[in-house]
Write an enzyme that holds these catalytic residues in place. Structure first.
Site, short mmCIF file in Angstrom:
data_model
loop_
_atom_site.label_atom_id
_atom_site.label_comp_id
_atom_site.label_asym_id
_atom_site.label_seq_id
_atom_site.Cartn_x
_atom_site.Cartn_y
_atom_site.Cartn_z
CB THR A 18 -1.23 0.20 1.45
OG1 THR A 18 -1.91 -1.43 0.99
CG2 THR A 18 -1.91 1.02 1.23
CB THR A 97 0.73 -3.90 6.18
OG1 THR A 97 -1.28 -3.80 5.70
CG2 THR A 97 0.76 -2.58 6.37
CG ASP A 98 -2.56 -7.33 4.05
OD1 ASP A 98 -3.00 -6.05 4.89
OD2 ASP A 98 -3.20 -7.46 3.02
N1 ASP Z 1 -2.82 -5.75 0.87
C1 ASP Z 1 -1.63 -4.49 0.93
C2 ASP Z 1 -0.30 -5.14 1.32
O1 ASP Z 1 -0.56 -5.65 1.78
C3 ASP Z 1 -1.81 -3.77 2.45
C4 ASP Z 1 -1.00 -3.21 2.92
O2 ASP Z 1 0.05 -3.32 2.06
O3 ASP Z 1 -0.82 -2.16 3.18
O4 ASP Z 1 0.60 -5.62 0.38
#
Ligand code: ASP
Length: 325
Positions: A18, A97-98
């Site tokens: 993200t 983050t995932d």
């Molecule tokens: N779906 C995204 C990822 O993990 C979420 C994020 O980066 O916050 O790449």
């Protein structure tokens, strides 16, 4: 080593997420596409770093929910190459983050680097009205330069976390991580890390090259499933895995991590199926679905746990063990 010979270059490796996300409607914090903005552009958003000794490399450009072994292998290969350069003081990795907690734990478990490796991310895309990525990247660059910094950590929302403890605990807020009872490594304030805990121990050689080589040679990670106990659970999924192993050994699941209720307790129907899986040759490991604490061993514990690791990290740990890495 004289002061002028101290390693001082920082490397930033981009993998997407993200932090590199773009939305078609400015200000949309959820309906965006992750992994769009080049990492070079993310750095360009931090004017203070314009003239600094920073090397930037795009290793991947993915949504981290779609992480794969080849992406991890590419990341480990580039990370090891940069950590071996004497002029490099540390590496920052931009990531989604995932699955950042899995990547961070993987890098710490494999490499135990003496130089700092700081993963960072964002909860809002780069196109947000108030994106959190620039501050997080700036904080990560501060942590990677902190005196004595070592090992793998995750920086987000003004906090730094150790790879072993960090977990994403919130789907939306800009400080989505927790280190549970262990607490964060520290907080980042105006470009300085105020540290509460010790850095992790490093490999004696400064980096476990042999583990990196074994990981690089993998053609696939052994399949390990993660199932959860809950009210009215049954053994259907586990029995299906055993049946699949019998019919298609190539795709066979070789291990199961079961996230038990509370202190690793399991519904009796699920536990019976897990015993059948173990009898069929699968490794079964116990964790807890509680978000804090870890299984406190007891004499009749039906399956071993893995050092209090969360189900996500225990799943990866078991896969690496089965792979002999
Ligand atoms: N779906 C995204 C990822 O993990 C979420 C994020 O980066 O916050 O790449």
């Amino acid at each position: 080593m004289s002061d002028s010979a101290q390693p001082r270059r920082i490397v930033i490796l981009g993998t997407g997420g993200t932090i590199a996300g773009r939305a078609t409607v400015a200000g949309d914090n959820v309906g965006y596409k992750a992994g769009q903005v080049p990492v070079q552009e993310l750095l360009a958003g931090l004017p203070a770093w314009a003239d600094q000794a920073v090397d930037v490399e795009q290793v991947a450009q993915i949504n981290s929910k779609d992480m794969t072994l080849p992406v991890w292998q590419a990341l480990v290969a580039r990370l090891v190459a940069h950590l071996q350069r004497p002029e490099v003081a540390g590496v920052v990795i931009t990531h989604g983050t995932d699955t950042i907690e899995e990547t961070a734990w993987l890098l710490q478990r494999l490499l135990r680097p003496a130089r700092p490796v700081v993963l960072t991310c964002a909860m809002r895309p780069a196109t947000a009205v108030s994106p959190d990525g620039p501050q997080n990247l700036s904080d990560a660059l501060a942590v990677v330069q902190a005196p004595g910094a070592c090992g793998v950590s995750v920086v987000c929302g003004g906090q730094a976390h150790l790879a072993k403890d960090v977990a994403k605990v919130h789907p939306y807020r800009v400080q989505p991580f927790s280190s549970g009872e262990a607490g964060p490594l520290g907080v980042v304030e105006e470009g300085r890390l105020r540290r509460f805990r010790d850095w992790p121990a490093a490999a004696p050689e400064g980096l476990d090259q042999a583990a990196a080589d074994r990981f690089a040679a993998l053609r696939a990670l052994p399949r390990v499933a993660w199932v959860t106990s809950h009210a009215d659970a049954d053994g259907g999924l586990v029995d299906a895995l055993v049946m699949q192993a019998a019919h298609s050994p190539d795709q066979a699941c070789r291990g199961i991590v079961v996230a038990g209720t509370g202190n690793g307790s399991l519904h009796e129907r699920l536990q019976a199926a897990l015993h059948r899986a173990r009898d069929a040759g699968m490794r079964v490991v116990l964790a807890t679905r509680c978000t804090e604490g870890s299984v406190v061993g007891w004499s009749a514990q039906p399956f071993p746990d893995l050092d209090g690791l969360s189900p996500a990290k225990a799943r990866l740990a078991l896969s690496l063990q089965l792979a002999g890495v």
